[in-house]
Motif scaffolding. Structure first.
Motif, PDB file in Angstrom:
ATOM      1  N   ASN A 123       0.854  -1.191   0.000  1.00 55.17           N
ATOM      2  CA  ASN A 123       0.000   0.000   0.000  1.00 55.17           C
ATOM      3  C   ASN A 123       0.885   1.234   0.000  1.00 55.17           C
ATOM      4  N   PRO A 124       0.516   2.296  -0.665  1.00 53.61           N
ATOM      5  CA  PRO A 124       1.358   3.494  -0.769  1.00 53.61           C
ATOM      6  C   PRO A 124       1.643   4.083   0.617  1.00 53.61           C
ATOM      7  N   LEU A 125       2.936   4.561   0.780  1.00 48.85           N
ATOM      8  CA  LEU A 125       3.349   5.276   1.979  1.00 48.85           C
ATOM      9  C   LEU A 125       3.558   6.742   1.588  1.00 48.85           C
ATOM     10  N   HIS A 126       3.262   7.693   2.531  1.00 51.99           N
ATOM     11  CA  HIS A 126       3.306   9.106   2.195  1.00 51.99           C
ATOM     12  C   HIS A 126       4.300   9.840   3.074  1.00 51.99           C
ATOM     13  N   TRP A 174      17.292   9.599   1.678  1.00 48.61           N
ATOM     14  CA  TRP A 174      16.455  10.054   0.553  1.00 48.61           C
ATOM     15  C   TRP A 174      15.099  10.532   1.104  1.00 48.61           C
ATOM     16  N   ALA A 175      14.498  11.567   0.461  1.00 48.93           N
ATOM     17  CA  ALA A 175      13.136  12.054   0.823  1.00 48.93           C
ATOM     18  C   ALA A 175      12.207  11.812  -0.376  1.00 48.93           C
ATOM     19  N   LEU A 176      11.097  11.074  -0.119  1.00 47.14           N
ATOM     20  CA  LEU A 176      10.144  10.728  -1.183  1.00 47.14           C
ATOM     21  C   LEU A 176       8.747  11.211  -0.776  1.00 47.14           C
ATOM     22  N   THR A 177       8.016  11.742  -1.756  1.00 47.55           N
ATOM     23  CA  THR A 177       6.626  12.156  -1.477  1.00 47.55           C
ATOM     24  C   THR A 177       5.755  10.949  -1.234  1.00 47.55           C
ATOM     25  N   GLU A 178       5.986   9.905  -2.039  1.00 43.40           N
ATOM     26  CA  GLU A 178       5.167   8.692  -1.920  1.00 43.40           C
ATOM     27  C   GLU A 178       6.056   7.497  -2.270  1.00 43.40           C
ATOM     28  N   LEU A 179       5.791   6.360  -1.634  1.00 44.78           N
ATOM     29  CA  LEU A 179       6.577   5.146  -1.903  1.00 44.78           C
ATOM     30  C   LEU A 179       5.649   3.962  -2.115  1.00 44.78           C
ATOM     31  N   THR A 180       5.684   3.489  -3.359  1.00 41.21           N
ATOM     32  CA  THR A 180       5.041   2.199  -3.659  1.00 41.21           C
ATOM     33  C   THR A 180       6.120   1.225  -4.112  1.00 41.21           C
TER      34      THR A 180
END
Length: 711
Positions: free
Chosen positions: A654-657, A674-680
């Protein structure tokens, strides 16, 4: 003149072979012959080393046994002498050296043959073909290299003298082979011969400076290089060696003699016609065998008794005798021998006449009587023509002499005074010679056996090898053995052996052990259940106890599984006992954590101690990192590959935000982030040193730490 011509025929007509061999002189300073190494010279496990030596100066060597004559630089063998004058052999056995030195010593300025052999179990040393010393030792000769050179004489420690017929064989030659080979040159194709230097390349005592090589007369052609030799005059050069005979000279001739004929060897006087054989030494010292056809013609003799006054004229010669006595006239009879006529003349010019007689045992005097004892006898003659007189016979009877000698024999012995007599049994024998008084000299020989007898009290393990190596005994008892030709007299030695064999005690054991079991001898560690054999050695090195051991090996199950943040023991044994350990605190026990499950409250290294099946065992340490990600339905992170070489992917069901991803080392230091807006699903590529690292994922939904191994 006939005798001189006959001797020339004997020497010149026979098939006579005589050699004055050549040899090589070493000055004891720095002379040597260098032979390039081969696998055949640096490989024999059985060996014979031999040479003729004529040592002029033993003191060129600085120590008792450090003048090697044959010296393998691979360390395999070293054979020679030293200033102690003994013969020595050293053989390499792995990291050690096996040495044997002769008890007998060599003689200065004398040709002597020396040899040494090893047959994988016995080292032997021979001097002039006689076994002087031996040493039992079982090993394999070892060599540091198969290409190392072989030296004939060490230039550093020095050998001062002459060498002749130097040989190396790849087997242990017997005593009879060594004795036979001493007096003749070996065939270059002889089986087992791997090196033979005869030193016959140069001209004795001449300028040989053009010669650089010593020829190897073996099938291997391992020629040697002359090093530091002057090759001029009588030292450090080719010289004359020994003299020896290869064959016997034979001749045949006829002689005719009167009465008797002494054979040329003077061993026997012939009194009957016939064909006889005789052997003498020629002027070169070699045997000359003769067949002699002898014809013996008989001399004749007669006696004439004459009595006269004043004088008597011999009717044959005209000689006038004015004194009484026996007068012999020698003529030639019909067969060409002497015809001796004895005129026993009595001249009655005085009142008495004296005759002297000497003989052995008895003597016949002028009046025809045979006299057996010494003394004076008187005959009275009636006067004729006023010539009556007394005749005094002075008789001396010489006695036969008797002497006694003792001889020792192995299987037979030749009579010292008559080579035609051979004594084959012990006992008393007689021989007769002529003594100085020309009478019989009777010699009584007492022949004794030179064989020896001995007793050995032996103790051994399961078997025992007899001294002759012919028999192997496997039971205790009394045995007999014979060493042929090996006692101090060179005769058989008969040995009685009282043998005690140490038979091991048989014992059975039943053992149950945790994880492993070490057998009583310490030679085996058993890790699985089975039946094993073990042997414990006695002081003699024998098996004193033979064990049959039924071994049962039991283990504690120290496996660990993990469910999220809980560590769980794998064993299903309901009676097992547990203790969780903190590896970071020197395997310290964690208080009150003695159940099957344990939930750590912080990251670290943990292990489990388990008691079950009568065993106590501890697991290896495992790395534990707390999973702090909030759980929600169907949530899961997959990191692959793990282990990684730098490239890896993180997948979320499930997507992480608002996601932050970081990599930390075991010290908690952040290396990458690393900085991510969303992680699938996201791919990462980093360069890290091999080892354990921690990947941390934080989002609005929670936080999770994932251990990774980078290669």
């Amino acid at each position: 003149m006939k005798q001189i011509l006959l001797f020339i025929c004997i020497v010149g007509c026979g098939n006579f072979a005589f050699s004055q061999v050549r040899a090589l002189h070493f000055d004891g300073s720095n002379d040597q012959v260098v032979v390039s190494g081969t696998s055949k010279l640096n490989g024999p496990t059985k060996i014979t080393l031999e040479t003729w030596v004529y040592v002029k100066n033993f003191n060129t060597s600085p120590c008792a046994d450090c003048a090697p004559i044959i010296f393998a630089q691979s360390g395999g063998y070293r054979f020679g002498t030293g200033n102690g004058k003994a013969v020595s052999l050293a053989l390499k056995n792995g990291n050690s050296i096996v040495n044997l030195k002769s008890t007998a010593t060599l003689t200065d300025n004398t040709w002597q043959h020396i040899a040494a052999t090893y047959d994988s179990s016995m080292i032997r040393i021979f001097i002039d073909g006689r076994l002087t010393d031996s040493l039992a030792s079982v090993f394999t000769i070892s060599y540091n290299s198969t290409s190392s050179d072989v030296w004939i004489v060490d230039p550093v420690t020095g050998y001062g003298g002459i060498l002749e017929e130097t040989r190396i064989w790849n087997y242990a030659r017997s005593q009879s082979e060594i004795q036979t080979g001493m007096t003749k040159k070996t065939d270059s194709k002889a089986k087992g011969l791997i090196l033979q230097f005869s030193y016959d390349e140069g001209v004795p005592y001449k300028d040989n400076t053009a010669i650089t090589t010593v020829i190897d007369n073996s099938p291997n052609k391992n020629d040697g290089t002359l090093t530091n030799f002057r090759l001029k005059d009588s030292t450090s050069n080719y010289v004359l060696g020994r003299s020896y005979c290869d064959t016997i000279a034979y001749s045949k001739f006829s002689v005719t003699r009167c009465g008797k004929y002494p054979l040329p060897s003077k061993k026997k006087v012939i009194t009957k016609s016939g064909t006889y054989k005789d052997t003498i030494k020629s002027f070169l010292g070699c045997d000359s065998a003769m067949t002699i056809i002898v014809t013996i013609n008989k001399a004749s003799a007669s006696i004439v008794d004459a009595v006269a006054c004043d004088s008597f004229k011999n009717p044959l010669t005209g000689v006038v005798y004015k004194k009484s006595g026996s007068n012999k006239v020698t003529l030639t009879n019909s067969v060409g021998c002497d015809s001796v006529i004895t005129f026993n003349v009595i001249i009655s010019v005085r009142d008495s006449t004296f005759f002297t007689y000497e003989g052995c045992s008895s003597v016949k005097i002028n009046n025809g009587k045979t006299i057996y004892t010494s003394g004076t006898l008187i005959d009275t003659f009636k006067r004729k023509m006023k010539c009556d007189s007394f005749v005094f016979h002075q008789v001396r009877i010489n006695k036969n002499t008797i002497s006694k000698k003792t001889l020792k024999m192995c299987k037979f012995v030749v009579c010292p005074t008559n080579k035609n007599k051979v004594f084959k049994k012990t006992g008393v024998y007689f021989d007769t010679l002529i003594n100085q008084a020309n009478c019989d000299s009777i010699i009584e020989y007492t022949v004794l056996s030179a064989s020896s007898n001995g007793i050995i009290n032996a103790k051994a393990c399961s078997s025992y090898k007899s001294p002759s190596l012919k028999y192997t005994y496997t039971q205790s008892g009394t045995y007999y053995d014979t060493l042929f030709d090996e006692n101090s007299e060179g005769c058989d030695s008969f040995i009685k052996i009282y043998l005690v064999l140490n038979v091991p005690i048989q014992e059975k054991l039943t053992v149950k052990k945790c994880r492993s079991y070490t057998v009583p001898s310490g030679n085996q560690i058993i890790t699985t259940s089975k039946t094993v054999k073990d042997f414990v050695k006695s002081k003699l090195g024998c098996d004193s106890i033979a064990y049959t051991i039924d071994v049962t090996i039991v283990n504690a199950n120290v496996g660990i599984t993990r469910e999220i943040n809980t560590l769980i023991a794998s064993t299903t044994n309901g009676s097992a006992l547990f203790q969780w350990l903190d590896c970071d605190k020197n395997y310290g026990k964690i208080a009150a954590e003695t159940s099957k499950k344990y939930t750590p409250i912080e990251n670290g290294l943990y292990a489990l101690e388990v008691k079950e099946n009568q065993c106590i065992d501890t697991s290896s340490c495992i790395i534990f990192a707390i999973n702090r990600l909030n759980a929600y339905k169907n949530f899961n992170l997959i990191v692959s590959p793990n282990p990684s070489k730098g490239f890896f992917t993180i997948n979320a069901n499930n997507p992480l935000h608002s996601v932050g991803v970081s990599i930390m080392n075991v010290k908690g230091q952040t290396i990458h982030s690393w900085a991510l807006t969303e992680l699938t699903r996201h791919e990462f590529n980093v360069k890290l040193s091999p080892g354990l690292w921690y990947v941390t994922v934080e989002s609005l939904e929670g936080k999770q730490v994932i251990p990774m191994v980078f290669e």
